[in-house]
Design a protein around this motif. Structure first.
Motif, PDB file in Angstrom:
ATOM      1  N   TRP A  88      31.768 103.011 -33.241  1.00  0.00           N
ATOM      2  CA  TRP A  88      32.033 104.433 -33.036  1.00  0.00           C
ATOM      3  C   TRP A  88      30.917 105.059 -32.199  1.00  0.00           C
ATOM      4  CZ3 TRP A  88      29.583 109.014 -34.079  1.00  0.00           C
ATOM      5  CH2 TRP A  88      30.356 110.172 -33.960  1.00  0.00           C
ATOM      6  N   ILE A  89      29.663 104.710 -32.532  1.00  0.00           N
ATOM      7  CA  ILE A  89      28.535 105.256 -31.775  1.00  0.00           C
ATOM      8  C   ILE A  89      28.602 104.781 -30.327  1.00  0.00           C
ATOM      9  CG2 ILE A  89      26.025 105.295 -31.523  1.00  0.00           C
ATOM     10  CD1 ILE A  89      25.795 105.156 -34.552  1.00  0.00           C
ATOM     11  N   PHE A  90      28.931 103.500 -30.115  1.00  0.00           N
ATOM     12  CA  PHE A  90      29.053 102.968 -28.753  1.00  0.00           C
ATOM     13  C   PHE A  90      30.080 103.764 -27.964  1.00  0.00           C
ATOM     14  CE2 PHE A  90      26.518  99.406 -29.771  1.00  0.00           C
ATOM     15  CZ  PHE A  90      26.268  98.703 -28.609  1.00  0.00           C
ATOM     16  N   GLU A  91      31.251 103.960 -28.548  1.00  0.00           N
ATOM     17  CA  GLU A  91      32.323 104.670 -27.838  1.00  0.00           C
ATOM     18  C   GLU A  91      31.943 106.123 -27.575  1.00  0.00           C
ATOM     19  OE1 GLU A  91      34.768 103.289 -26.167  1.00  0.00           O
ATOM     20  OE2 GLU A  91      33.817 101.463 -26.887  1.00  0.00           O
ATOM     21  N   LYS A  92      31.317 106.775 -28.538  1.00  0.00           N
ATOM     22  CA  LYS A  92      30.867 108.165 -28.328  1.00  0.00           C
ATOM     23  C   LYS A  92      29.809 108.219 -27.237  1.00  0.00           C
ATOM     24  CE  LYS A  92      33.343 110.721 -30.840  1.00  0.00           C
ATOM     25  NZ  LYS A  92      34.256 111.686 -30.236  1.00  0.00           N
ATOM     26  N   ALA A  93      28.880 107.274 -27.256  1.00  0.00           N
ATOM     27  CA  ALA A  93      27.830 107.245 -26.227  1.00  0.00           C
ATOM     28  C   ALA A  93      28.456 107.074 -24.846  1.00  0.00           C
ATOM     29  CB  ALA A  93      26.836 106.125 -26.515  1.00  0.00           C
ATOM     30  N   ARG A  94      29.417 106.160 -24.727  1.00  0.00           N
ATOM     31  CA  ARG A  94      30.087 105.925 -23.440  1.00  0.00           C
ATOM     32  C   ARG A  94      30.868 107.181 -23.005  1.00  0.00           C
ATOM     33  NH1 ARG A  94      30.462 101.212 -21.994  1.00  0.00           N
ATOM     34  NH2 ARG A  94      30.900 100.308 -24.028  1.00  0.00           N
ATOM     35  N   GLU A  95      31.588 107.768 -23.938  1.00  0.00           N
ATOM     36  CA  GLU A  95      32.361 108.989 -23.654  1.00  0.00           C
ATOM     37  C   GLU A  95      31.452 110.129 -23.196  1.00  0.00           C
ATOM     38  OE1 GLU A  95      34.323 112.100 -26.714  1.00  0.00           O
ATOM     39  OE2 GLU A  95      35.077 110.036 -26.896  1.00  0.00           O
ATOM     40  N   LEU A  96      30.354 110.339 -23.907  1.00  0.00           N
ATOM     41  CA  LEU A  96      29.424 111.418 -23.555  1.00  0.00           C
ATOM     42  C   LEU A  96      28.717 111.143 -22.231  1.00  0.00           C
ATOM     43  CD1 LEU A  96      27.969 112.050 -27.124  1.00  0.00           C
ATOM     44  CD2 LEU A  96      29.498 113.579 -25.821  1.00  0.00           C
ATOM     45  N   ALA A  97      28.392 109.880 -21.974  1.00  0.00           N
ATOM     46  CA  ALA A  97      27.729 109.524 -20.717  1.00  0.00           C
ATOM     47  C   ALA A  97      28.675 109.781 -19.537  1.00  0.00           C
ATOM     48  CB  ALA A  97      27.279 108.067 -20.745  1.00  0.00           C
ATOM     49  N   ARG A  98      29.934 109.401 -19.694  1.00  0.00           N
ATOM     50  CA  ARG A  98      30.906 109.658 -18.621  1.00  0.00           C
ATOM     51  C   ARG A  98      31.120 111.155 -18.438  1.00  0.00           C
ATOM     52  NH1 ARG A  98      34.626 104.612 -20.198  1.00  0.00           N
ATOM     53  NH2 ARG A  98      33.630 103.105 -18.800  1.00  0.00           N
ATOM     54  N   ALA A  99      31.217 111.896 -19.534  1.00  0.00           N
ATOM     55  CA  ALA A  99      31.391 113.347 -19.453  1.00  0.00           C
ATOM     56  C   ALA A  99      30.169 114.013 -18.816  1.00  0.00           C
ATOM     57  CB  ALA A  99      31.640 113.930 -20.848  1.00  0.00           C
ATOM     58  N   SER A 100      29.017 113.356 -18.911  1.00  0.00           N
ATOM     59  CA  SER A 100      27.783 113.889 -18.318  1.00  0.00           C
ATOM     60  C   SER A 100      27.619 113.508 -16.856  1.00  0.00           C
ATOM     61  CB  SER A 100      26.568 113.400 -19.112  1.00  0.00           C
ATOM     62  OG  SER A 100      26.605 113.935 -20.413  1.00  0.00           O
ATOM     63  N   GLY A 101      28.561 112.709 -16.325  1.00  0.00           N
ATOM     64  CA  GLY A 101      28.525 112.390 -14.904  1.00  0.00           C
ATOM     65  C   GLY A 101      28.191 110.956 -14.543  1.00  0.00           C
ATOM     66  N   LEU A 102      28.045 110.074 -15.526  1.00  0.00           N
ATOM     67  CA  LEU A 102      27.747 108.673 -15.226  1.00  0.00           C
ATOM     68  C   LEU A 102      29.058 107.893 -15.141  1.00  0.00           C
ATOM     69  CD1 LEU A 102      24.716 108.123 -17.626  1.00  0.00           C
ATOM     70  CD2 LEU A 102      24.666 108.569 -15.162  1.00  0.00           C
ATOM     71  N   ALA A 103      29.335 107.322 -13.982  1.00  0.00           N
ATOM     72  CA  ALA A 103      30.602 106.624 -13.760  1.00  0.00           C
ATOM     73  C   ALA A 103      30.695 105.308 -14.533  1.00  0.00           C
ATOM     74  CB  ALA A 103      30.798 106.362 -12.269  1.00  0.00           C
ATOM     75  N   ASP A 104      29.584 104.577 -14.626  1.00  0.00           N
ATOM     76  CA  ASP A 104      29.595 103.258 -15.262  1.00  0.00           C
ATOM     77  C   ASP A 104      28.381 103.097 -16.172  1.00  0.00           C
ATOM     78  OD1 ASP A 104      30.314 100.637 -15.887  1.00  0.00           O
ATOM     79  OD2 ASP A 104      29.351  99.809 -14.103  1.00  0.00           O
ATOM     80  N   PRO A 105      28.335 103.882 -17.262  1.00  0.00           N
ATOM     81  CA  PRO A 105      27.173 103.793 -18.146  1.00  0.00           C
ATOM     82  C   PRO A 105      27.129 102.453 -18.861  1.00  0.00           C
ATOM     83  CG  PRO A 105      28.883 105.097 -19.177  1.00  0.00           C
ATOM     84  CD  PRO A 105      29.355 104.789 -17.773  1.00  0.00           C
ATOM     85  N   ARG A 106      25.938 101.979 -19.115  1.00  0.00           N
ATOM     86  CA  ARG A 106      25.735 100.744 -19.869  1.00  0.00           C
ATOM     87  C   ARG A 106      25.194 101.119 -21.241  1.00  0.00           C
ATOM     88  NH1 ARG A 106      27.448  96.159 -17.146  1.00  0.00           N
ATOM     89  NH2 ARG A 106      28.227  96.983 -15.184  1.00  0.00           N
ATOM     90  N   ILE A 107      25.951 100.807 -22.276  1.00  0.00           N
ATOM     91  CA  ILE A 107      25.559 101.131 -23.636  1.00  0.00           C
ATOM     92  C   ILE A 107      25.161  99.836 -24.321  1.00  0.00           C
ATOM     93  CG2 ILE A 107      26.252 102.278 -25.781  1.00  0.00           C
ATOM     94  CD1 ILE A 107      26.479 104.040 -23.163  1.00  0.00           C
ATOM     95  N   THR A 108      23.933  99.790 -24.831  1.00  0.00           N
ATOM     96  CA  THR A 108      23.431  98.580 -25.475  1.00  0.00           C
ATOM     97  C   THR A 108      22.728  98.938 -26.778  1.00  0.00           C
ATOM     98  OG1 THR A 108      21.346  98.685 -24.246  1.00  0.00           O
ATOM     99  CG2 THR A 108      23.120  97.383 -23.260  1.00  0.00           C
ATOM    100  N   THR A 109      22.453  97.909 -27.573  1.00  0.00           N
ATOM    101  CA  THR A 109      21.726  98.130 -28.822  1.00  0.00           C
ATOM    102  C   THR A 109      20.874  96.914 -29.149  1.00  0.00           C
ATOM    103  OG1 THR A 109      21.910  98.782 -31.150  1.00  0.00           O
ATOM    104  CG2 THR A 109      23.566  97.231 -30.330  1.00  0.00           C
TER     105      THR A 109
END
Length: 181
Positions: A88-109
């Motif tokens: 859930w955190i991964f998907e929210k991070a990706r969603e928020l990053a795209r909404a913030s203007g990043l076309a291809d954000p990389r989410i890692t942990t």
């Protein structure tokens, strides 16, 4: 002996820096407001921002040998706060990053942190294979990074599921003179 030479540097634009800041701050706000989860934002990373999901004493970082214990502590903390989990955190991070203007954000942990970035290790390995090894006729299997460059080992390690930590490296665009240093 030879000297070290920088071959490439992915430098975030000012807009990308602002997008990373916005996405990380919004994820921090979301975790705080919806789950009362106190997470620490770490902004001093090149091309990435990370959220510490289990802030410990300053300067304390558990060794990798304690990864199982750390994993359980983070999962317990998320569960106690009502967070649906890492996915859930991964998907929210990706969603928020795209909404913030990043076309291809990389989410890692690394289990302790969630990172929102412009690059990740698989992208770096892919760049290395395409721009250093192949032009010199060196097989990736002859290096210390074969697992990140072989589709067979990638599939063995990650299966066919689309997990954020299991993304096949894609070629990185050739940097312009302005973006290289």
């Amino acid at each position: 002996g030879g000297s070290l030479q920088r071959l490439d540097l992915r430098q975030a634009s000012e807009e990308e820096e602002r997008s990373l800041d916005r996405a990380a701050a919004e994820l921090q706000r979301l975790l705080s407001s919806e789950f009362q989860l106190d997470v620490r934002l770490v902004s001093d990373r090149l091309n990435r921002r990370k959220l510490d999901l289990i802030p410990l004493q300053e300067g304390v970082d558990p060794p990798k040998a304690e990864i199982a214990r750390l994993s359980e502590a983070v999962r317990a903390r998320l569960s106690a706060a009502g967070v649906p989990g890492f996915g859930w955190i991964f998907e929210k991070a990706r969603e928020l990053a795209r909404a913030s203007g990043l076309a291809d954000p990389r989410i890692t942990t690394d289990l302790k942190h969630i990172e929102i970035g412009l690059t990740d290790k698989s992208r770096s390995a892919g760049w290395f294979v395409e721009n250093v090894l192949r032009p010199r006729g060196i097989a990736a299997s002859a290096t210390a990074v074969p697992a990140t460059t072989s589709r067979t080992s990638f599939t063995r390690r990650c299966g066919t599921t689309a997990r954020a930590s299991c993304r096949w490296p894609t070629p990185v665009p050739t940097p312009t003179a302005a973006s290289s240093s």
